[in-house]
Design a protein around this motif. Structure first.
Motif, short mmCIF file in Angstrom:
data_model
loop_
_atom_site.label_atom_id
_atom_site.label_comp_id
_atom_site.label_asym_id
_atom_site.label_seq_id
_atom_site.Cartn_x
_atom_site.Cartn_y
_atom_site.Cartn_z
N GLN A 1892 0.82 -1.21 0.00
CA GLN A 1892 0.00 0.00 0.00
C GLN A 1892 0.86 1.26 0.00
N GLU A 1893 2.01 1.23 0.66
CA GLU A 1893 2.87 2.42 0.64
C GLU A 1893 3.39 2.69 -0.77
N TYR A 1896 0.62 4.31 -2.58
CA TYR A 1896 0.34 5.67 -2.13
C TYR A 1896 1.42 6.65 -2.60
N THR A 1897 2.69 6.29 -2.43
CA THR A 1897 3.77 7.21 -2.77
C THR A 1897 3.97 7.36 -4.27
N ASN A 1936 3.35 9.19 5.74
CA ASN A 1936 2.94 8.20 4.73
C ASN A 1936 2.32 6.96 5.39
N LYS A 1939 -1.23 7.44 6.45
CA LYS A 1939 -2.15 7.26 5.33
C LYS A 1939 -2.32 5.77 5.00
N VAL A 1940 -1.24 5.04 5.01
CA VAL A 1940 -1.30 3.62 4.68
C VAL A 1940 -2.14 2.87 5.70
N TYR A 1943 -5.75 3.50 5.28
CA TYR A 1943 -6.31 2.74 4.16
C TYR A 1943 -6.52 1.29 4.54
#
Length: 2048
Positions: A1892-1893, A1896-1897, A1936, A1939-1940, A1943
Motif C-alpha cells: 500500500q505504501e 500511495y507514494t 505516509n 495514510k497507509v 487505508y
C-alpha cells in the motif's frame, strides 16, 4: 482549569504540585469530560518565536558544566519530560549538559489576565506529569476529529505581526493529518522500545537484535501482535538464569566511561563480600563518593568502573578443571584419545607452561637485543661467533619442539570435527578465498553442466551441500527465532588456524632453511639474507599480551573487510600510476650533467643529482639533445640544459641504479613515496629538470588520488570502525576490566577503595575554612610558577654566570614556597588523609615539589652540572597547573584526554612494537650500509639504537626515503634491495598509516557526540540549518544551477506536493521541539543572545556606541534586528490551525522610515523611487534583506525560478556574468604581468598593462557605484557594507586604486607592500561563487573557534618544551665549518674541496638553521618541526653535540635524542592529529553528520549507492534476426563461456604486457613485442565493441555513457597504435599519448569489480563537496601565489631554491606552494627568502632588488603552512570521512547492500521493464518481489517453507502418473509446526503495508518508479525506519504510514461491511424462499447488477489481496476485469442451469 494541561502548551503552563494519584485522577477527569461532551476549559496557547541558535552547536562549554552544576541535587518539581534526554547517570557527571535549542514565547489569549499568567509560567520549571502520562496513553491515537478542536478565540493584539510572511499554514482541513502525524511521533517517542528519540532512563538490557535480513521493524509488529495474543497463550516457563544480567555497574566501552543510571543511595555505605569471595564496591556508592571525595576542579576525568579484587584472607582453593576433549585425527593419523596427544595438549593448555614459554621468548628477545646493540660482526644466528648465538640455537630447538608438539596435539589445519560437535558452521578454505562464490556465479550464468565439467568435484559437492542448507534455512520458524548464546571452544583450534601460530611456523621453518644455507657460508656468498629476519619474527608475539591494546585491536576487527577493500583499491591505483610512470618517465632519471675539461676531455666530473634534458653547445650556445651511453644523440632537448663545457649524459640511475621509473617495480616504489606525501617533491623537481615542467601534473594527480583520497580512506575506515565498535560494545555490555591490563585493573581497584574510605569521614570545619582560604590564595602559587618559567625563558647563549645564578636562586626560592604549599595541603587533609590520596593532582604536585626542591638545591650548589637542566623537567612540569587553572584550556584537555588511558596504551604499544621491529631490522640490515657512510647517512641501521631511531624516523615520514634509498644503494644484490624496500614500506604502512592514524580515531572518538544525544541535537540542527536552507532551495537556485537545469536537465520536475509536505513537516518538527521542555528552554534562552552571524560582534559594538552618543544609525533600528520564525497555534471557535511565519518587523521598519526618511536615501541624494536608482536596482540584487520604497517590501527574486521560467531577472544574470569575466581577466593579467616579465620586456609606466589596469579599475568602480546607489553605502536599509562579501570586493577595489595611484606616482616603481596588494584581486573569485562562499565560511569562520582550541593545546605543549630545550641545549649546537676545531680555535682559513678543486675558505663558527640559543629561536625551531620538516637534521645535530663550543662528535651523544623523540611523538599525536580531529569534528557538526546515529549513517551511505542505480534496457529478442540475437548473446550477455573467457584472458594479458614495459634506449627503432600484442588485443576489443553494437543496437548502445567511453577509448587507441607503428620514436608526445590510451584499457577492470565500482559510484555522489573545497583551495593558491610572485619574484636563489623552486612566475609559485602544503622544505625555502645585504644587490635608482624580506617571508609562508597544511588538507580528510565512510554500510548488523544485490534487482526489473523507462504498472509489484532472492526480495514464505521446497522434500510424484502423489504427512506436519505464527502474521502485515505504501507514494505518477521502489525496499527488508531515518525523513515516513494504516483500516472495515451485506443477502434470500409470489427473472437481475458493476460512476470494489503463489497480478483495474469475467461466467452457469431446469420442466425463479 488549572490542573488541565494541553499537549502543546503543557511545558509552559504554571507549576502545580500533584501527587501521582492526583495526576491519574486528572487524566480520568479529562477522559470523562470528553466522553460526556462537557465543555473543557482551555488554556490559550502561546506564539513561539523561534530564532536560530548559535552555530557552535556543541562547543566545549556545552560538553562540560562547572562543578557547582554537577553537585546540584535533582529538583523535585522538575518534570519527567525535562529528564527524558538525560543520560542515565548522576547529575555530578561532567560533560553531560543537554544540547541547546532556544525558544522565546510570547503568549496570547482572550484576556490580559490569562496572558500574564501564561507569561509568568514560562519562567519556572513546569512539570509535565500529565503531559507525559497523556503521551503514554495509547487512546490518544484514536481520538475523534471533533475532540481535537477547541472553541477558544485569540486576541488579535497578541498575534504575530500582520506583515509576517507565512511560511507554512496548517489549516483546519489538514489538522487531522497534522495531529495524527504529531501523535504518531509522540507515541513512538514515549514507547520504551520503539521510540525515535533515545530513552535514556530505560534499562538497556535487551537482547541483541536478530541478524536476519528482516528483523528490526518486524520485531515491533511482533511485539504488538504477541501482546494481543498474550491472553490467549499460556505463559512460558523461564529459567531462573534467563533474565540475569551479567553486567557489572559502570560498564565502559572502548575506553570511554559511562556512569550508572542508578540512584544515589541513602543507606550507610559498607563493604560487602559476594558469594564468590570477591571484593565488591557497589556502583551506587562509587557514584556518590566520586562527587564527594574528589575535588570539583580536579584533573582529568577518571573512568568509573567496578573491579573485582581477590579475597586475601581466604586461602586459594583448588580450581575446577574441565575434562580435556580433543577432536578428529591429528595429521590424519593420531586419534583424539591417544595418550601422548592428550598429554601434549594438556601441557600446552597449562598456564604454567604458557608462562614458561613467554619467559623463554622474552629471554630470546633480550639475547637478540644484546647481540644487535653494538655488533662486532654482522653474521647473526648462524655464525656462532658469539656466546649468544649458541644460546639462541638451543632456544630454537625448543621452539621447534614446541611447534611440532602443538601440531600433534591440536592438528595442523582441519578442525571441522570440532565444529560439528559444537553445532557451528564450518567455513572451508575454498569458501574463504571465494572459490565457491566464483563457482556459483559461473554456474548461474553458463549452466551447471559446463562448469561442473571444468571445476573439481570437491568444489561441486561442497557448494551443493551449502546451497541445500541455505534453501532449508528459514527465519520464520521458531527454532530460528530462538536466540542462542555465543559458543566458545574449550580447546584451541588447529595449529595453523591461529595467526600467531602461523607466524611461529614461518619463523621456525625459515630458521632451519637459513641454517642449511649457511653451510660453508653459502648465504653470505650469494647474498641470501631474507631468512634471518623471518627466523626472528616470532618475537612479535610479545605484543599479544594483556597490555590494554586488545580493545583497540578489537575495534579494528570491524574495519578489516573495509581495510582489505581499501587496500585492494589502493593497490589498483598504485599499479595504475606505476604503469603510467614507466610510460612517461622511463630513462628520465638516467640523464645527469657531466663536466668535461676543455683542455683534457678525459678529465670529467659528474654533478650530484643535477638532472637534465640537454646541454648548451660550447660553440653556438644552442640547445643540444642529450647523449646516450653509447655516444648516440637523442632527437630533442628538453628540461634543464647543462651549462657550457658540460654535457647531458644518459648513463645510470641514481642510488646505484635502484631509483628510477625504468620498470614497474621501481616505478611503484616511487609512487609509494608519492603516497607517503614526503620527499616526493624531490623526485618531482628531478623530473621537471629532466623532462619538462608538465611532469609535475603526474605528481599532482597522484597526490589527489592516492594520498588525499585513497590514504585518507584508511583514516575514514579507522574512525568509522571505532565508532561502530564503541556502539557495539555498549550493546554487548562489555566490562572495563576486560579491556585493560591487570596492573591497571589492580590499581583501579585500590583507587576505588581509597575513594570509598575518603567518603566515609568529612573534614572538620577548621580544615574546610582553611581550604577555602587556600582556594583564594592559590593563584599566588600559580603566579610563582609562571615567574619561574619566565625567568628560565630569559636565558640565552650570551647570558652571564651571575644571571644564571640568579635564575637558580629564584628557582630554589619558588621550589621552597611550593614545597611549603604541599606541606600545608597535607596538614589540611590530615584529619582524613584518604581525601588527599584520591586527589591525583595533589599526589603529583607532592612528588614534583620534593623533586624540584632537591634539584634546585643541587643546582644552586653546582653539584650536578648540566644534569640540572635535564632534571628541570620537574619544575617545568608544574606548568600544567597553570593550564588547568584556565577553564577553557582545562576543558579542552579533558576533552582530548577522555580516552587518555587508551592513548597511553597505544603509545606504549607503538614504542614496544618499534623496538621489536628494530631487532628484526637489525638482524637483516645491519652491515648493509658501511660505517664509513655514517657521516652522510646518519641513520642507516648501524646498531639496535640506530635502527630504532631509523624506524621512528620512517614512521614520522620525514626524510624516510634517505634510509630507503641508502639501503638500496649499498645492498649487495637486487634481491636484498627488494626485500629491504618491502620491509621498510610495510613498516611505513603499519607505523604511520595504521598505528598513528589510530590516534586520530581515538581523539576524534573522544570528541564525538554521545549516541543518546544525537537525536535531540539532530532536531536542533535541522531547525537551525537544514529547514531554512531547504526552503530556499525549493524555490531559489544560483545562476549556474538554473542554467544547468534549463539546458542540461530537461527531465527535472518540480513537485509542489513535496514542497507542501516539507512545510508541514517543518511545522510538525517545530511543534515537536516545542513539546520538549529541554529544547524549548534552550529556545527561550537563545532569544537574549543571538550570536551566530559573522559580523554580529560589529553590530553589537556599534549598537552600544550609538546608544551612548545618541546616533540613530544603529540604536533601536529595526533594520538591524534578525528575523524570527514564529510558530503560532491558533484556536478559533470553529477550528484550530498552526501557522509558521517569518517575522521581519516590517511594520516597525515602516514606522522607522517615516521618522527617518533619509535612512532610505542612498548617498542622501537618491530616494527610493528615483529612476536612476531603480535602474541600478534592476542590475544588482539587494546587498542584504528586502528592498523597500517605504510603502511595501520587495522580495529578492534574483535566484527565484519556476518550472517555466528559469531566468526571471536576466539583466542581473548578465551583470553577474560580465563581472565574472572581468574578474577572470583581472586575475589572468595579474598572473601574466610579473616583475620578471616587466624587467625582461622593459615595461614602461605608460604601457598596455597600465591601460588594462585602468580599464578594470574603472569597471569595478562602476560596479561599486551601481551597488551603492542601488542600496546605499553605510546608512541605508540594504547598505553595501552590511554584506561581508561586499566588504571583500570593497577591499579589493581599494587595493586596486592604491596600486594604480602609487604606480603612477612612482613611475612604476612599487614597494613590496603595494605589489603584494595586487594579490587580493583573487579574492573576488569568492564573491562570484556561492559554493566557495559557503566553504570559505565553513573553514575560516565556523571552524575558527575549534582551530583556535587546537592552537591553544598546541601552545600548552610547545611552551614547556621550548623552555626545557632552551635550558638543555642553549649554545650547544654551534659548529665550526672546518669541523676539526671548537669555538675558541675557529679562526683563520682552511682548505675545502669544491668539485675537484681545493679552495681556501675562512673558518666560521655558526649555528645550524634550527637551534636553541634563545627563547625565540627555540620556539621557532620547535614550531617548525611540528610540521615534521627538519626535525631529523635537528636530531642529528643534537646527537652530535658534545658541549658549548666543543668539537662535535658523530652521533656521540645519543641521550640527547630522548628530548626530540619525545617532543616529536607528542607533536604527532596531540598537535597534528589534534588539528585533524578538531576539523573533522567541527565539519561534522556543521553539516550535521555528527548527529547521525550508526544506523542513520549506514542508511545514508546505502542511499548513495542506491541513487546511482539505473534500470537496464533489454532489446526485444523476439524481433531480432538470428544473427543479431547471436551477437547479442555473444557480446552483450556473454552467454558463451569460451568466448567470455577468451576476452578475459586477452584483457589480463594486456595488463601483464603493460606491467612488463621497461626502459630501452630510444635509438632502437625496432617494434617491441608488447606493441605487437597491443595491436592484437586492441583488434580483439574493437571486434567485441562492433559485435556489441550489432547485438544491442546503435540507439541503445549510445544511450549508455560507459559504452560510448569504452568505444572511444578502444577506437582511438587502435588508430593511434596503427599510426605509431610507422612513426619514429622522436615523436615523443605522440607515443606518450598512444601509451596512455593503452593504459586506459586497464580501467576496463573497474566495471567487473564490485569494490572498485562501488567506490567510483560513491565518489560520483560525493563529488560536489570535494570540488567545492578544491575550488576554495585554488583561490587560496591564487592569492598566495600572486603575492609571493609580486614580492619575491626577483629574489635571488639560495641554497634551497633552484631554477624551478622559486617564485619567478606564478606557475612556479603554485608548484612551490603545492610542495609546502605537505610540509616539504617550507621552512628552508622561507629562510632563503630572508636574504639581505650584503648578500644581495639593490638598485636605488630603478628601485629593483634581488633581496628578500624577513617579515613578508615569515608572514606569508607561516600563514600558508597553517591554512593549507593544517586546515585545508585536514578538511579533505573530513570530507573523505563524511562522504566515503561506507564502512557504516557494512558495519551494521544487517544484510549488506552492495552492487551485486542491486544488480539482482535491476535484472529482475529489466525482465518486466525491457525498455528501461524506469516505470512499472502496480500490478507487476508482487511478481517483481517474488522473482529473485536477496536483500531486495520481499516475500512472506522463504527457505524450507516455500512451495517448491515443500514439494521437493515431502512429496513424491510418480513420473508415469502425475496424479499419483505420495505425501509424507508426518514430516510435513513437523515442518509446518515449526512456523512462528506471530512472525508470519507480522510479516503479512508488513507486506500489506509495503504494497500500500508503494501505491500511495507513486499514485500521482501513475506507475512504480525504479529509484523510488529501490530506496523503499531496504526500509522493510534491511533497515528499521525508526533507527535509520533522520528527523525529516522519519516524520515524512510517519505521515505516509499514517495514510497507509488508514487505508488498511478502511479496507478491513469494508471487508466487514461486505461480510454483513453478503450475510444480509443470504438471509433475505432464505426468507424469500417461502414467498412464491415475488418472482424476478435471473437474467434481469444479473444484467442490472452487471450494469451497476460496470458503471464508471460506481467506485471500484476494495481489492482483496491473494498471496497465492500463482496470483501476483493484483491491481484495481485487473480485479475489476476479473470481477466482470467472474460475473459473466456466473451468468453462463446460471443460464445453463435454467436450460436444464426447463428441460426438467421446473421453472428456476429468484425470490427477493
Amino acid at each position: 482549569m488549572k490542573n488541565i494541561k494541553r499537549q502543546l502548551t503543557g511545558p509552559f503552563e504554571p507549576i502545580t504540585s500533584h501527587s501521582s494519584g492526583e495526576e491519574i485522577d486528572d487524566l480520568h477527569t479529562i477522559d470523562n469530560n470528553v466522553q460526556t461532551g462537557n465543555n473543557i476549559p482551555t488554556i490559550i496557547p502561546p506564539a513561539l518565536n523561534i530564532v536560530p541558535p548559535p552555530k557552535d552547536l556543541d562547543s566545549v562549554d556545552d560538553r562540560s558544566e562547572s562543578s557547582e552544576t554537577h553537585d546540584e541535587p535533582i529538583k523535585k518539581n522538575e518534570s519527567r519530560m525535562a529528564n527524558l534526554f538525560k543520560r542515565g547517570q548522576p547529575n555530578n557527571s561532567p560533560g553531560r549538559r543537554r544540547p541547546r535549542l532556544f525558544l522565546r514565547t510570547t503568549s496570547f489569549s482572550g484576556s490580559d489576565d490569562n496572558r500574564d499568567e501564561n507569561i509568568s509560567s514560562t519562567s519556572g520549571h513546569s512539570p509535565l506529569t500529565n503531559f507525559t502520562a497523556a503521551l503514554r496513553d495509547t487512546r490518544l491515537r484514536s481520538k475523534s476529529a471533533g475532540t481535537r478542536r477547541s472553541s477558544s478565540s485569540v486576541s488579535r493584539g497578541s498575534r504575530a505581526p500582520r506583515s509576517a510572511k507565512v511560511l507554512s499554514f496548517v489549516a483546519a482541513d489538514d489538522m487531522d493529518d497534522f495531529q495524527d502525524l504529531q501523535k504518531d511521533f509522540n507515541f513512538k517517542h514515549t514507547d520504551k522500545s520503539f521510540g525515535w528519540l533515545p530513552q535514556l532512563n530505560t534499562d538497556d538490557t535487551g537482547d541483541e537484535s536478530s541478524n536476519g535480513s528482516q528483523s528490526g521493524y518486524e520485531d515491533e509488529d511482533e511485539e504488538e501482535i504477541r501482546s494481543r495474543l498474550a491472553p490467549l497463550t499460556p505463559p512460558r516457563r523461564t529459567s531462573s538464569n534467563e533474565n540475569i544480567s551479567n553486567e557489572t555497574p559502570g560498564t565502559t566501552y572502548l575506553g570511554i566511561f559511562k556512569k550508572s543510571p542508578a540512584k544515589v543511595p541513602t543507606t550507610p555505605r559498607r563493604l560487602s563480600f559476594s558469594e564468590s569471595s570477591k571484593f565488591h564496591v557497589s556502583h551506587e556508592e562509587l557514584a556518590d563518593t566520586a562527587s564527594k571525595s574528589l575535588d570539583k576542579e580536579d584533573g582529568l576525568a577518571i573512568s568509573t568502573y567496578s573491579i573485582e579484587l581477590p579475597d586475601f584472607d581466604q586461602p586459594p582453593g583448588k580450581p575446577f578443571v574441565k575434562p580435556l576433549k580433543l577432536y578428529g585425527n591429528s595429521l590424519c593419523l593420531i586419534s583424539p584419545t591417544n595418550f601422548i596427544r592428550v598429554k601434549l595438549a594438556s601441557i600446552h593448555m597449562s598456564n604454567h607452561y604458557r608462562f614458561a614459554y613467554l619467559v623463554i621468548l622474552t629471554a630470546f628477545t633480550v639475547l637478540l637485543a644484546i647481540r644487535t646493540y653494538h655488533p662486532r660482526t654482522y653474521s647473526f644466528l648462524y655464525s656462532f661467533k658469539n656466546w649468544a648465538d649458541y644460546i639462541n640455537f638451543f632456544i630454537y630447538i625448543y621452539f621447534t619442539v614446541n611447534d611440532v608438539t602443538k601440531i600433534i596435539a591440536f592438528g595442523f589445519w582441519d578442525d571441522s570435527q570440532m565444529f560439528q560437535v559444537y553445532g557451528k558452521e564450518y567455513r572451508s578454505i575454498l569458501e574463504r578465498i571465494g572459490v565457491l562464490r566464483l563457482y556459483r556465479t559461473l554456474s548461474k550464468k553458463y549452466g551447471y553442466k559446463l562448469i561442473d565439467y571444468i571445476m573439481p568435484q570437491r568444489i561441486i559437492d561442497e557448494d551443493r551441500l551449502r546451497l541445500k542448507r541455505q534453501e532449508l534455512n528459514s527465519s520464520i520458524t521458531k527454532q530460528k527465532r530462538q536466540k542462542q548464546k555465543k559458543i566458545y571452544f574449550d580447546t584451541p583450534r588447529a595449529y595453523t588456524r591461529s595467526s600467531w601460530n602461523r607466524v611461529d611456523l614461518v619463523s621456525t621453518c625459515c630458521f632451519w632453511i637459513g641454517l642449511f644455507l649457511s653451510i660453508r657460508s653459502y648465504d653470505e656468498r650469494m647474498g641470501i639474507k631474507v631468512f634471518k629476519p623471518l627466523a626472528v619474527i616470532r618475537i612479535l608475539r610479545l605484543v599479544h599480551t594483556d597490555t590494554g591494546i586488545s580493545s583497540i585491536l578489537r575495534a579494528l576487527k570491524y574495519g578489516i573487510p573495509q581495510l582489505v577493500s581499501v587496500g585492494f583499491m589502493l593497490v589498483y591505483f598504485w599499479v595504475f600510476f606505476g604503469i603510467l610512470g614507466v610510460q612517461l618517465f622511463q630513462g628520465s632519471l638516467r640523464r645527469q650533467c657531466v663536466w668535461f675539461n676543455p683542455d683534457d676531455p678525459s678529465d670529467t666530473y659528474q654533478y650530484s643529482m643535477q638532472f637534465c634534458g640537454g646541454y648548451l653547445d660550447p660553440n653556438t650556445n644552442e640547445p643540444t639533445p642529450y647523449i646516450y651511453s653509447n655516444g648516440l644523440s637523442a632527437q630533442i632537448s628538453k628540461g634543464f640544459l647543462c651549462p657550457v663545457n658540460s654535457r647531458c649524459i644518459s648513463n645510470a640511475n641514481p642510488y646505484n641504479g635502484r631509483v628510477s621509473f625504468d620498470n614497474i617495480v621501481n616505478s611503484m616504489e616511487i609512487v609509494f613515496v608519492v603516497m607517503s606525501a614526503n620527499t616526493f617533491t624531490d623526485i618531482m623537481y628531478y623530473l621537471m629538470d629532466s623532462d619538462d615542467m608538465a611532469a609535475c601534473l603526474f605528481f599532482v594527480l597522484a597526490i589527489f588520488v592516492l594520498t588525499i583520497w585513497m590514504m585518507n580512506l584508511l583514516i575514514a575506515v579507522l574512525v568509522s570502525s571505532f565508532e561502530i565498535a564503541n556502539e557495539k560494545f555498549k550493546k554487548k555490555k562489555l566490562e572495563k576490566h576486560s579491556n585493560e591490563s591487570w596492573p591497571v585493573r589492580f590499581t583501579a581497584g585500590y583507587w576505588r577503595f581509597f575513594q570509598v574510605k575518603a567518603s566515609q569521614t568529612d573534614l572538620p570545619d577548621w580544615s574546610m575554612r582553611c581550604l577555602r582560604v587556600y582556594g583564594i590564595i592559590e593563584p599566588v602559587f600559580l603566579s610563582l610558577i609562571m615567574v619561574d618559567l619566565v625567568f628560565r625563558s630569559c636565558v640565552n647563549s650570551n647570558s652571564s654566570s651571575d644571571f644564571i645564578d640568579l635564575i637558580l636562586k629564584v628557582d630554589r626560592a619558588i621550589s621552597i614556597v611550593l614545597f611549603i604549599e604541599t606541606v600545608g595541603r597535607l596538614i589540611l587533609y590530615s584529619p582524613n588523609f584518604w581525601k588527599f590520596l584520591v586527589r591525583g593532582d595533589f599526589l603529583f604536585d607532592s612528588i614534583i615539589a620534593v623533586a624540584s626542591l632537591v634539584v634546585s638545591s643541587l643546582g644552586v650548589s653546582h653539584k650536578i652540572g648540566h644534569t640540572y637542566y635535564w632534571l628541570s623537567v620537574f619544575q617545568i612540569s608544574r606548568f600544567y597547573r597553570v593550564v588547568i587553572a584556565i577553564p577553557f584550556t582545562k576543558q579542552l584537555w579533558k576533552l582530548v584526554l577522555s580516552n587518555g588511558l587508551m592513548i597511553w596504551n597505544l603509545s606504549a604499544f607503538y614504542f614496544f612494537f618499534t623496538f621489536l621491529v628494530a631487532i628484526i631490522s637489525s638482524v637483516y640490515m645491519e652491515g648493509i650500509i658501511p660505517m664509513e657512510e655514517m657521516e652522510e647517512y646518519a641513520f642507516g641501521m648501524y646498531s639496535l639504537p640506530n635502527s630504532f631511531l631509523s624506524l621512528f624516523i620512517i614512521g614520522s615520514t620525514e626524510n624516510w626515503t634517505e634510509i630507503l634509498y641508502a639501503v638500496q644503494q649499498y645492498a649487495p644484490n637486487i634481491s636484498t634491495a627488494f626485500f629491504c624496500s618491502v620491509l621498510l614500506i610495510i613498516w611505513f604502512i603499519l607505523s604511520n598509516s595504521v598505528i598513528l592514524n589510530i590516534f586520530i580515531a581515538l581523539i576524534s572518538e573522544s570528541m564525538d557526540v554521545d549516541e543518546n544525544e544525537k537525536r535531540p541535537l539532530q532536531i536542533k540542527h535541522y531547525l537551525q540549518y537544514v529547514y531554512p536552507q531547504k526552503i530556499q532551495e525549493y524555490t531559489h537556485a544560483s545562476f549556474l544551477q538554473r542554467f544547468r537545469r534549463k539546458f542540461f536537465k530537461k527531465s527535472f520536475k518540480d513537485d509542489s506536493r513535496d514542497f507542501k509536505q516539507f512545510l508541514i513537516r517543518g511545522t510538525a518538527i517545530m511543534n515537536i521541539a516545542h513539546n520538549m521542555e529541554d529544547l524549548a528552554k534552550e529556545f527561550k534562552d537563545k532569544s537574549q543572545r543571538n550570536e551566530y552571524r559573522i559580523t554580529n560582534w560589529a553590530y553589537r559594538l556599534a549598537d552600544r556606541l550609538a546608544s551612548k552618543i545618541n546616533v540613530t544609525i544603529y540604536a533601536n533600528n529595526p533594520f538591524y534586528k534578525h528575523p524570527e520564525v514564529l510558530f503560532t497555534e491558533t484556536n478559533e471557535r470553529s477550528n484550530k490551525s498552526y501557522v509558521l511565519q517569518l517575522n521581519e518587523y516590517e511594520d516597525e521598519k515602516f514606522s522607522f522610515l517615516r521618522k527617518n526618511p533619509l535612512f532610505n536615501y542612498s548617498y542622501f541624494i537618491f530616494p527610493p523611487r528615483h529612476r536612476f536608482r531603480r535602474f541600478c536596482q534592476r542590475l544588482v540584487p539587494p546587498s542584504i534583506g528586502k528592498r523597500t520604497d517605504g510603502i511595501r517590501f520587495y522580495e529578492d527574486d534574483t535566484d527565484l525560478y519556476s518550472k517555466r521560467r528559469y531566468f526571471r531577472r536576466w539583466e542581473r544574470d548578465i551583470f553577474v556574468l560580465i563581472y565574472a569575466l572581468a574578474t577572470l581577466l583581472l586575475i589572468v593579467t595579474s598572473c601574466y604581468v610579473t616583475p620578471l616579465y616587466r624587467m625582461k620586456h622593459n615595461i614602461q609606466t605608460y604601457d598596455w598593462p597600465l591601460f588594462l589596469d585602468s580599464s578594470l579599475v574603472s569597471v569595478f568602480t562602476v560596479e561599486f557605484i551601481v551597488k551603492t546607489i542601488a542600496d546605499g553605502f553605510v546608512y541605508s536599509p540594504n547598505a553595501y557594507v552590511r554584506n561581508p562579501w561586499n566588504i571583500i570586493d570593497f577591499v579589493v577595489l581599494i587595493s586596486m586604486w592604491i596600486y594604480f595611484i602609487v604606480f603612477l606616482k612612482n613611475d612604476g616603481n612599487l614597494s613590496r607592500l603595494f605589489r603584494g596588494l595586487s594579490a587580493l584581486r583573487a579574492l573576488r573569485c569568492l564573491t562570484i561563487s556561492n559554493t566557495a562562499r559557503q566553504t570559505f565560511n565553513l573553514i575560516m569562520f565556523d571552524g575558527m573557534k575549534r582551530i583556535g582550541g587546537a592552537a591553544l593545546i598546541c601552545l600548552s605543549l610547545l611552551f614547556p618544551f621550548t623552555v626545557w630545550g632552551l635550558g638543555v641545549f642553549n649554545g650547544r649546537l654551534g659548529v665550526c665549518n672546518d669541523g676539526n676545531y671548537g669555538m675558541e680555535m675557529c679562526f683563520n682559513e682552511y682548505t675545502n674541496n669544491v668539485f675537484q678543486f681545493d679552495v681556501m675558505m675562512p673558518r666560521v663558527y655558526s649555528n645550524p638553521y634550527l637551534y636553541f640559543d634563545s627563547f625565540a629561536s627555540s620556539f621557532r625551531s620547535l614550531y617548525e618541526i611540528i610540521s615534521l620538516e627538519g626535525w631529523v637534521d635537528l636530531l642529528q645535530n643534537l646527537m652530535n653535540s658534545t658541549g658549548v663550543g666543543t668539537i662535535p662528535s658523530l652521533l656521540g651523544n645519543s641521550n640527547n635524542a630522548v628530548f626530540l623523540v619525545l617532543f616529536n611523538f607528542l607533536s604527532m599525536v596531540f598537535i597534528l592529529n589534534l588539528f585533524v580531529s578538531f576539523i573533522i569534528n567541527n565539519h561534522a557538526k556543521t553539516n550535521g553528520s555528527a548527529y547521525y546515529t550508526i544506523e542513520e549513517k549506514s542508511w545514508l551511505e546505502s542511499k548513495k549507492l542506491l541513487t546511482q542505480a539505473t534500470p537496464r534496457v533489454i532489446p526485444n529478442l523476439l524481433e531480432m534476426s538470428r544473427f543479431r540475437r547471436f551477437c547479442y548473446f555473444l557480446a552483450v550477455e556473454k552467454k558463451y563461456f569460451y568466448y567470455a573467457s577468451f576476452l578475459q584472458v586477452v584483457l589480463y594479458l594486456h595488463i601483464i604486457m603493460l606491467l612488463a614495459i621497461s626502459y630501452f634506449d630510444k635509438y632502437y627503432n625496432e617494434t617491441r613485442y608488447n606493441d605487437a600484442y597491443f595491436m592484437f588485443s586492441l583488434t580483439v576489443f574493437l571486434f567485441q565493441e562492433l559485435v556489441y553494437v550489432i547485438g544491442e543496437g546503435l540507439g541503445l548502445y549510445i544511450s549508455q555513457f560507459w559504452n560510448v567511453v569504452r568505444f572511444c577509448v578502444v577506437a582511438i587507441s587502435f588508430i593511434l597504435s596503427i599510426i605509431g607503428l610507422q612513426l619514429p620514436h622522436s615523436y615523443v608526445w605522440f607515443h606518450n599519448f598512444d601509451d596512455f590510451f593503452h593504459l586506459v584499457i586497464f580501467l576496463f577492470v573497474i566495471p567487473q569489480n564490485n569494490t572498485l565500482s562501488e567506490l567510483l559510484e560513491t565518489a560520483m555522489a560525493s563529488l560536489p563537496p570535494i570540488l567545492s573545497l578544491t575550488y576554495t583551495w585554488g583561490i587560496l593558491f591564487l592569492v598566495y601565489g600572486m603575492a609571493l610572485n609580486q614580492i619575491f619574484g626577483m629574489t635571488r636563489l639560495g641554497a634551497n631554491t633552484t631554477g624551478n623552486i622559486n617564485f619567478r612566475t606564478v606557475i612556479k609559485a603554485f608548484i612551490v606552494l603545492f610542495r609546502c602544503s605537505f610540509g616539504e622544505g617550507w621552512n628552508y625555502i622561507m629562510d632563503d627568502l630572508t636574504i639581505a645585504a650584503p648578500y644581495c644587490f639593490s638598485d636605488s635608482v630603478r628601485s629593483t632588488t634581488d633581496c628578500g624580506s624577513t617579515v613578508y617571508a615569515y608572514i606569508l609562508l607561516m600563514s600558508w603552512n597553517i591554512l593549507s597544511m593544517y586546515i585545508f588538507l585536514n578538511m579533505f580528510i573530513s570530507l573523505i570521512i563524511t562522504n566515503f565512510s561506507y564502512v557504516y554500510r557494512r558495519g551494521s548488523s544487517h544484510s549488506v547492500i552492495n552492487r551485486g544485490e542491486i544488480r539482482k534487482f535491476s535484472d529482475a526489473w529489466a525482465n518486466l521493464d525491457t525498455d528501461g523507462v524506469g516505470e512499472l504498472e502496480f500490478s507487476y509489484l508482487p511478481k517483481l518481489m517474488h522473482s529473485f532472492d536477496g536483500t531486495f526480495s520481499f516475500k512472506i514464505w522463504e527457505g524450507s517453507l516455500t512451495i517448491r521446497n515443500l514439494v521437493d522434500n515431502y512429496m513424491t510424484v510418480n513420473p508415469h502418473d502425475p496424479y499419483d502423489v505420495e505425501v509424507n504427512l508426518v514430516d510435513l506436519n513437523n515442518e509446518l509446526s515449526k512456523i512462528d505464527k506471530v512472525r508470519i502474521i507480522a510479516r503479512r502485515l508488513k507486506y500489506r503495508r509495503f504494497i500500500q505504501e508503494v501505491h500511495y507514494t507513486n499514485a500521482h505518477r501513475g506507475a512504480i518508479k525504479f529509484g523510488k521502489l529501490l530506496q523503499s525496499i531496504p526500509l522493510y527488508t534491511v533497515y528499521n525506519p525508526r533507527e535509520c531515518l533522520g528527523i525529516d525523513e522519519y516524520v515524512r515516513y510517519l505521515y505516509n504510514m499514517g495514510k497507509v494504516d488508514k487505508y488498511l483500516d478502511n479496507e478491513r472495515n469494508v471487508d466487514v461491511l461486505d461480510m454483513v451485506v453478503t450475510r444480509w443477502k443470504y438471509i433475505t434470500k432464505r426468507k424469500q424462499e417461502d414467498n412464491p409470489f415475488k418472482i424476478i427473472d435471473d437474467k434481469e437481475s444479473e444484467q442490472e447488477l452487471l450494469v451497476k458493476e460496470n458503471s464508471e460512476s460506481m467506485p471500484l470494489r476494495t481489492p482483496h489481496l491473494n498471496f497465492g503463489v500463482d496470483n501476483f497480478l493484483w491491481s484495481p483495474k485487473l480485479e475489476s476485469v476479473s470481477q466482470n469475467t467472474h460475473s459473466k461466467n456466473t451468468e453462463e452457469e446460471r443460464a445453463s442451469q435454467n436450460v436444464s431446469s426447463k428441460s426438467g420442466k421446473l421453472p428456476h425463479r429468484t425470490i427477493l
